[in-house]
Design a protein around this motif. Structure first.
Motif, PDB file in Angstrom:
ATOM      1  N   ASP A 142       2.952 -12.455   2.045  1.00 39.57           N
ATOM      2  CA  ASP A 142       2.927 -10.889   2.600  1.00 39.57           C
ATOM      3  C   ASP A 142       1.537 -10.235   1.841  1.00 39.57           C
ATOM      4  OD1 ASP A 142       3.793  -8.588   3.219  1.00 39.57           O
ATOM      5  OD2 ASP A 142       5.231  -8.539   1.445  1.00 39.57           O
ATOM      6  N   ALA A 143       0.830  -9.800   2.751  1.00 43.81           N
ATOM      7  CA  ALA A 143      -0.440  -9.266   2.457  1.00 43.81           C
ATOM      8  C   ALA A 143      -0.677  -7.909   2.373  1.00 43.81           C
ATOM      9  CB  ALA A 143      -1.735 -10.020   3.015  1.00 43.81           C
ATOM     10  N   LYS A 144      -1.183  -7.299   1.355  1.00 49.03           N
ATOM     11  CA  LYS A 144      -1.182  -5.932   1.340  1.00 49.03           C
ATOM     12  C   LYS A 144      -2.222  -5.226   2.510  1.00 49.03           C
ATOM     13  CE  LYS A 144      -0.375  -3.428  -3.173  1.00 49.03           C
ATOM     14  NZ  LYS A 144      -0.861  -3.540  -4.374  1.00 49.03           N
ATOM     15  N   ASP A 145      -3.353  -6.143   2.489  1.00 50.22           N
ATOM     16  CA  ASP A 145      -4.075  -5.769   3.317  1.00 50.22           C
ATOM     17  C   ASP A 145      -4.746  -7.115   3.996  1.00 50.22           C
ATOM     18  OD1 ASP A 145      -6.040  -4.768   5.017  1.00 50.22           O
ATOM     19  OD2 ASP A 145      -7.643  -4.018   3.480  1.00 50.22           O
ATOM     20  N   PRO A 146      -4.348  -7.387   5.162  1.00 50.07           N
ATOM     21  CA  PRO A 146      -4.783  -8.597   5.837  1.00 50.07           C
ATOM     22  C   PRO A 146      -5.974  -8.525   6.249  1.00 50.07           C
ATOM     23  CG  PRO A 146      -2.733  -7.770   6.877  1.00 50.07           C
ATOM     24  CD  PRO A 146      -3.182  -6.662   6.086  1.00 50.07           C
TER      25      PRO A 146
END
Ligand code: G4P
Length: 529
Positions: free
Chosen positions: A472-476
């Motif tokens: 789960d990336a904050k900012d891909p």
């Protein structure tokens, strides 16, 4: 009967326990009370786990382990009761977790001598997280076991519950005299005759009366008085709403084998346990009494009839009436499907049913349209939430052992994964397929079923993975995420839904990765959004 009345009289629940605590025995006795079976031992001799009607796959019979979750329904005092049976074997825990998304409440069975065991802890945790109302049944009081107060403490501590005894044992093991029913204010005397289905119940309106001494002897009577005073002092008064909200859990004592304390449990259960509850979808909260039908698939059984390769999708009805031969929208596929022979479940048999109501489970014949978690509606676009995947414990590459049958192999894998037998991960680097399971046993199940149902052969190769972590990336788009994708490429895979998964090979490497990429969260379950 009106639609609302039909809803209000339904009780759909699951019984959970560590294997051998007495789940099967209790289920059997509940069915006996409902008149759904005629003699004690009927279920036992088939042993729900080993039976011909409630477990459908040959492999289950061979292994004698309940791979499947079955539904047992019966009528009792005007209530329609649906018990969703859950496999106790830990290798099939994921199956049980999924079934828990379809119950409105649970009964937790605890062995009086063994106390809280590992599997119970895990299952109760899942119920607690979902605020599922729970009743605890402490079983095997005819045997020597732990002191009642110690056990209640243990349940509070290990299961993190707030218990309220609604019955209390008088003695235990050889000295077991019966049970004082705090809920009904009477005493059930124990005769120790397991064939006797009628208990002797004596109303006790005044605990101080001599009648109590006459019934159970002065020593036991005095002990009981003291213990009940303690119960009064320690535990809060039972409050139905608090139980329904999942904040407190009533406790009953008994002996399922001796059919003792079971009627009391059932009588209280039908009165306090929740009717079908509203369910959250991604779009909105759906109420059971809404006119339009909605439901979701929580279980798929394969190959019930070896002559027809079909599957049975178990659908929990959330709202409205489900009617035979009516077109319903399969939301994920965006197409309408009609079902000419939906099955309802009664005790140990299944029958074709015309109408079913919220709380009921229908079994729909399926040729490969469904997968676990699918939603059916009358037309509205609704997606029910809450059928999570957990990180498997075991990981193996799956290889094709018969190159001429690769089509069959991939179809087989695809369908078995839709059923939720195991999880499939496809490596980013080279497209190799990895099967993840909760227990080692599933690899044999998969191999057997691929061969017998799809005519395909497979071999496995070990793969060292500690945990599958959903990424789960904050900012891909960030540089750090790009770096993660490049550096960890060898350990990255996608699950069947196309979600990115990091296959960490050790706890240490997971920790290091977490430290290096603080903007990325690694989840042990697919349900994190
Ligand atoms: P499970 O589904 O939770 O795995 O448990 P199950 O009901 O199969 O019960 C496990 C064992 O405990 C069984 O004995 C069962 O007879 C026994 N049992 C259940 N309830 C009671 C009880 O109230 N008192 C006592 N003393 N025993 C109880 P088994 O020998 O493993 O099986 P079986 O040969 O009786 O079938």
């Amino acid at each position: 009967m009106s639609f609302t009345k039909e809803i209000n009289r339904r009780r759909t629940f699951g019984i959970i326990s560590h294997p051998d605590a007495g789940k099967t025995t209790l289920t059997e006795k509940l069915l006996l009370f409902g008149g759904a079976i005629q003699e004690a031992g009927a279920v036992k001799s088939n042993k729900i786990k080993k039976g011909a009607t409630s477990d459908f796959m040959e492999i289950e019979r061979q292994r004698g382990i309940s791979v499947a979750t079955s539904v047992l329904a019966f009528e009792y005092n005007g209530y329609k009761i649906n018990i969703l049976d859950t496999p106790g074997h830990k290798d099939f825990a994921e199956d049980t977790f999924r079934t828990l998304t379809a119950v409105d409440s649970v009964i937790v069975v605890v062995d009086v001598a063994k106390g809280v065991e590992e599997q119970t802890e895990k299952l109760v945790e899942v119920c607690r997280m979902r605020n599922i109302p729970m009743i605890v049944f402490i079983n095997k009081l005819d045997r020597e076991g732990k002191d009642a107060f110690d056990l209640l403490d243990e349940i509070e501590q290990k299961l993190k519950l707030n218990v309220i005894p609604l019955s209390f044992p008088i003695g235990m093991g050889y000295d077991f005299k019966g049970i004082y029913n705090i809920w009904e204010k009477n005493i059930n005397l124990f005769s120790g005759d397991s064939r006797k289905n009628i208990e002797e119940t004596v109303e006790i309106s005044d605990l101080q009366s001599d009648e109590l001494d006459t019934l159970i002897g002065s020593k036991s009577a005095n002990t009981l008085r003291e213990e009940l005073e303690l119960v009064d002092g320690i535990y809060p008064t039972f409050d139905k709403q608090s139980y329904l909200d999942g904040h407190t859990q009533p406790v009953f004592f008994g002996s399922a084998l001796n059919n003792f304390g079971v009627r009391e449990l059932l009588d209280c259960f039908v009165e306090i346990a929740p009717k079908p509850r509203p369910k959250q979808s991604e779009e909105r909260l759906v109420q059971p009494d809404e006119k339009a039908f909605t439901g979701f698939v929580f279980k798929i059984h394969a190959n019930m009839d070896p002559n027809h390769r079909d599957r049975l999708a178990f659908v929990k009805i959330v709202s409205g009436k489900f009617e035979r031969n009516t077109p319903y929208l399969h939301v994920r596929h965006g197409k309408k499907l009609k079902f000419s022979s939906p099955n309802a479940f009664f005790a140990e048999k299944k029958e074709i049913v015309d109408v079913s109501y919220p709380g009921d489970i229908v079994g729909l014949h399926d040729t490969g349209n469904f997968k676990i978690g699918d939603t059916l509606t009358e037309g509205e676009i609704i997606n029910y939430k809450g059928i999570p995947s957990f990180s498997p414990e075991h990981f193996r590459y799956i290889n094709n052992a018969d190159p001429l049958k690769s089509k069959q192999l991939f179809k087989g894998i695809d369908q078995l994964m839709d059923e939720g037998v195991a999880q499939l991960f496809t490596l980013e680097l080279n497209g190799r397929k990895v099967i993840g399971t909760v227990g080692a046993l599933q690899y044999e199940v998969i191999q057997y079923r691929l061969e017998h149902e799809y005519g395909a052969k497979c071999t496995y190769e070990n793969l060292n993975v500690y945990k599958a972590c959903w990424v789960d990336a904050k900012d891909p788009k960030s540089e750090s995420f790009k770096d993660f994708m490049a550096v960890k490429q060898r350990y990255l895979a996608t699950d069947k839904q196309g979600q990115l998964v990091f296959l960490a090979d050790s706890q240490f490497s997971l920790q290091m990765t977490q430290q290096k990429y603080p903007d990325i969260t690694f989840h042990f379950t697919s349900e994190f959004r």
